[in-house]
Design an enzyme around this catalytic site. Sequence first.
Site, PDB file in Angstrom:
ATOM      1  N   LYS A 114       1.062  -1.200  -0.068  1.00  0.00           N
ATOM      2  CA  LYS A 114      -0.383   0.314   0.045  1.00  0.00           C
ATOM      3  C   LYS A 114       0.737   1.497  -0.135  1.00  0.00           C
ATOM      4  O   LYS A 114       1.331   1.971  -1.170  1.00  0.00           O
ATOM      5  CB  LYS A 114      -0.398   0.341   1.270  1.00  0.00           C
ATOM      6  N   LYS A 126       3.483  -1.810  11.202  1.00  0.00           N
ATOM      7  CA  LYS A 126       2.135  -2.048  12.049  1.00  0.00           C
ATOM      8  C   LYS A 126       1.820  -2.750  13.212  1.00  0.00           C
ATOM      9  O   LYS A 126       3.339  -3.454  13.317  1.00  0.00           O
ATOM     10  CB  LYS A 126       1.167  -3.244  10.902  1.00  0.00           C
ATOM     11  N   ASP A 166      -5.066   3.224  14.015  1.00  0.00           N
ATOM     12  CA  ASP A 166      -6.062   2.024  12.688  1.00  0.00           C
ATOM     13  C   ASP A 166      -7.453   2.052  14.172  1.00  0.00           C
ATOM     14  O   ASP A 166      -7.691   3.044  14.544  1.00  0.00           O
ATOM     15  CB  ASP A 166      -5.381   1.408  13.404  1.00  0.00           C
ATOM     16  N   SER A 376      -0.767  10.742   6.089  1.00  0.00           N
ATOM     17  CA  SER A 376       0.065  10.271   7.130  1.00  0.00           C
ATOM     18  C   SER A 376       1.903  10.649   6.454  1.00  0.00           C
ATOM     19  O   SER A 376       2.330  11.295   7.265  1.00  0.00           O
ATOM     20  CB  SER A 376       0.522   9.106   7.915  1.00  0.00           C
TER      21      SER A 376
HETATM   22  P1  NDP Z   1     -12.841   2.720  14.105  1.00  0.00           P
HETATM   23  O1  NDP Z   1     -12.028   2.401  14.905  1.00  0.00           O
HETATM   24  O2  NDP Z   1     -12.723   4.510  13.695  1.00  0.00           O
HETATM   25  O3  NDP Z   1     -13.678   1.923  13.281  1.00  0.00           O
HETATM   26  C1  NDP Z   1     -13.930   0.805  13.438  1.00  0.00           C
HETATM   27  C2  NDP Z   1     -15.293   0.516  13.425  1.00  0.00           C
HETATM   28  O4  NDP Z   1     -15.523  -0.840  12.122  1.00  0.00           O
HETATM   29  C3  NDP Z   1     -16.093   0.782  14.001  1.00  0.00           C
HETATM   30  O5  NDP Z   1     -17.802   0.772  14.117  1.00  0.00           O
HETATM   31  C4  NDP Z   1     -16.446  -0.915  14.708  1.00  0.00           C
HETATM   32  O6  NDP Z   1     -17.537  -1.144  15.907  1.00  0.00           O
HETATM   33  C5  NDP Z   1     -16.268  -1.547  13.358  1.00  0.00           C
HETATM   34  N1  NDP Z   1     -15.048  -3.036  13.776  1.00  0.00           N
HETATM   35  C6  NDP Z   1     -14.317  -3.369  14.398  1.00  0.00           C
HETATM   36  N2  NDP Z   1     -13.722  -4.389  14.119  1.00  0.00           N
HETATM   37  C7  NDP Z   1     -14.932  -4.668  14.285  1.00  0.00           C
HETATM   38  C8  NDP Z   1     -15.219  -6.530  14.100  1.00  0.00           C
HETATM   39  N3  NDP Z   1     -14.960  -7.676  14.373  1.00  0.00           N
HETATM   40  N4  NDP Z   1     -16.840  -7.421  13.585  1.00  0.00           N
HETATM   41  C9  NDP Z   1     -17.315  -6.057  13.264  1.00  0.00           C
HETATM   42  N5  NDP Z   1     -17.318  -4.744  13.488  1.00  0.00           N
HETATM   43  C10 NDP Z   1     -15.820  -3.898  13.747  1.00  0.00           C
HETATM   44  O7  NDP Z   1     -11.232   2.077  12.842  1.00  0.00           O
HETATM   45  P2  NDP Z   1     -10.936   2.705  11.923  1.00  0.00           P
HETATM   46  O8  NDP Z   1     -12.362   3.438  11.001  1.00  0.00           O
HETATM   47  O9  NDP Z   1      -9.681   3.251  11.329  1.00  0.00           O
HETATM   48  O10 NDP Z   1     -10.681   1.048  10.933  1.00  0.00           O
HETATM   49  C11 NDP Z   1     -11.519   0.546  10.179  1.00  0.00           C
HETATM   50  C12 NDP Z   1     -11.321  -0.479   8.784  1.00  0.00           C
HETATM   51  O11 NDP Z   1      -9.908   0.323   8.021  1.00  0.00           O
HETATM   52  C13 NDP Z   1      -9.465  -1.437   9.691  1.00  0.00           C
HETATM   53  O12 NDP Z   1      -9.383  -2.088   8.949  1.00  0.00           O
HETATM   54  C14 NDP Z   1      -8.160  -0.397   9.517  1.00  0.00           C
HETATM   55  O13 NDP Z   1      -7.163  -1.526   9.043  1.00  0.00           O
HETATM   56  C15 NDP Z   1      -8.947   0.569   8.155  1.00  0.00           C
HETATM   57  N6  NDP Z   1      -8.027   1.017   7.979  1.00  0.00           N
HETATM   58  C16 NDP Z   1      -7.621   2.673   8.698  1.00  0.00           C
HETATM   59  C17 NDP Z   1      -7.056   3.854   8.607  1.00  0.00           C
HETATM   60  C18 NDP Z   1      -7.666   5.192   8.942  1.00  0.00           C
HETATM   61  O14 NDP Z   1      -7.062   5.702   8.828  1.00  0.00           O
HETATM   62  N7  NDP Z   1      -7.832   5.070  10.338  1.00  0.00           N
HETATM   63  C19 NDP Z   1      -6.193   4.009   6.978  1.00  0.00           C
HETATM   64  C20 NDP Z   1      -6.424   2.470   5.920  1.00  0.00           C
HETATM   65  C21 NDP Z   1      -7.292   1.085   6.593  1.00  0.00           C
HETATM   66  P3  NDP Z   1     -17.429  -0.146  16.668  1.00  0.00           P
HETATM   67  O15 NDP Z   1     -18.150   0.565  16.796  1.00  0.00           O
HETATM   68  O16 NDP Z   1     -18.161  -1.278  17.382  1.00  0.00           O
HETATM   69  O17 NDP Z   1     -16.287  -1.232  17.966  1.00  0.00           O
HETATM   70  O1  2IT Z   2      -4.053   0.545   6.598  1.00  0.00           O
HETATM   71  C1  2IT Z   2      -3.580   1.858   7.365  1.00  0.00           C
HETATM   72  O2  2IT Z   2      -2.792   2.458   6.056  1.00  0.00           O
HETATM   73  C2  2IT Z   2      -3.208   2.796   8.438  1.00  0.00           C
HETATM   74  N1  2IT Z   2      -4.215   2.277   9.727  1.00  0.00           N
HETATM   75  C3  2IT Z   2      -2.698   4.243   8.613  1.00  0.00           C
HETATM   76  C4  2IT Z   2      -1.559   4.192   8.761  1.00  0.00           C
HETATM   77  C5  2IT Z   2      -0.831   5.558   8.780  1.00  0.00           C
HETATM   78  O3  2IT Z   2       0.456   5.291   9.013  1.00  0.00           O
HETATM   79  O4  2IT Z   2      -1.523   6.698   8.487  1.00  0.00           O
END
Ligand code: NDP
Ligand code: 2IT
Length: 444
Positions: A114, A126, A166, A376
């Site tokens: 990525k 990570k 994350d 980032s």
């Molecule tokens: P958050 O913690 O902000 O939100 C995660 C969401 O997904 C919540 O609504 C959570 O529910 C739900 N969730 C998490 N785990 C589970 C599970 N095991 N089963 C069902 N629902 C689940 O995380 P992000 O939005 O940051 O991340 C979401 C995804 O995006 C992940 O895969 C992460 O790796 C990916 N990602 C994030 C980035 C970022 O910049 N933040 C960048 C790139 C990818 P609940 O509210 O109940 O906890």
């Molecule tokens: O999965 C991802 O790319 C992230 N959670 C963001 C990583 C970052 O360094 O901003």
Amino acid sequence: MSYVDEIFARVKAQNPGEPEFHQAVEEVLESLRVVIERNEEVYRREALLERLTTPERSVLFRVPWVDDKGQVQVNNAYRVQFNGAIGPYKGGMRFHPSVNLSIMKFLAFEQTFKNSLTGLPIGGGKGGSDFNPKGKSDREVMAFCQSLITELYKYIGADTDVPAGDIGVGAREVGYMFGQYKRIQGVYEGVFTGKGLTYGGSKARTEATGYGLLYLTREMLKCNGIDIAGKTVAVSGAGNVATYAIQKAWQMGAKPVTCSDSNGWIYDPDGIDVDTLIEVKQVKRARLTEYAKARPNSVYHEGKGVWTTKCDVALPCATQNELLIDDAKALVANGCIAVCEGANMPTSLDATKYLQANGVLFCPGKAANAGGVATSALEMSQNSERLSWSFEEVDAKLQGIMVNIFHSLDDAAKEYGMEGNYVAGANIAGFLKVANAMLAQGVV
Ligand code: NDP
Ligand code: 2IT
């Protein structure tokens, strides 16, 4: 046995009981087969795939902390520094009870490709912990973060490894971790991204993953002769990525109708209301049942089921393996035309193949959600030059990066005779840059 098959067998034998890691490696190696075969002699001699599938370093440690009742708690924590060929390790920290070494390794492996796709100088890493922030007080979260950094500070730094957020790690947690790092090291440096705007954070980083997902989705649809405006969008998740994906979908004239959390999901026939979602999930840190109370037209369903919703575009934005083969069948039966992954590896391999075989445009997370880490990297640039750019400037750069990423996948897929296979395109384009850098740097 081909080199690719040999390596996959080796990865499974050497990393037993790590199904998520095996899954991520299988997906990548499968689509690299054609590239590897063209250059097999050199890659074999250099043991390139052995090195590419083995982390440069994995740090595992315990995190003891004291809860509000005076009870000592102990969690497991990790930082996997997978590949530093093209820049300092870069990748988020995840706090969730499911976190284990397999999940950390799959995420750090994916992150390598990525980060390469962003075109920016960042390697793959990570980290995280099985700490569950749900139901913890701010003081408990701070105690945990401070203890974690008291060990992790030795392994990170602005030019070595730069963590971010994350699942379960947002501005609050990054703030506590950054503060403790600064206190121990006595250095004010850009060692974390996703920081608050008053202490070195970049504008638009909060929105970047969700916005970037929509910029890429729009470009992919456009290149296939489809306008995103007017499309119905199903989104899973209710966190950082989902929230800003929903916001940008509205801004593009599409209608996002679902969101979900770990307990259940919402269908809102009027479209998901972003302000209500933010109030429920970010301000109150409550369940989606509260959303349904605030929006009487919406329906709350307990458990899983988002992908049974009739939609044109599906955006899984919650977690790994949340879109399985039956979900893929339901999406196809309901006429879905595109799936773009906001989360990391949300779609299982068989579901991905089913979607592709049925003509659904499919963009993998390592490309579609790269806007977060790309921004980032822009935060790192701003920290290095001790300046901060306007929201518009960062957002414009993000748009350019996402459009470029799509075209690099599209071009790579065409070059290797797999037009329209964006999974292969992403893996090939991400791999070539890292592989060439590794070969140039010798046996390290
Ligand atoms: P958050 O913690 O902000 O939100 C995660 C969401 O997904 C919540 O609504 C959570 O529910 C739900 N969730 C998490 N785990 C589970 C599970 N095991 N089963 C069902 N629902 C689940 O995380 P992000 O939005 O940051 O991340 C979401 C995804 O995006 C992940 O895969 C992460 O790796 C990916 N990602 C994030 C980035 C970022 O910049 N933040 C960048 C790139 C990818 P609940 O509210 O109940 O906890
Ligand atoms: O999965 C991802 O790319 C992230 N959670 C963001 C990583 C970052 O360094 O901003």
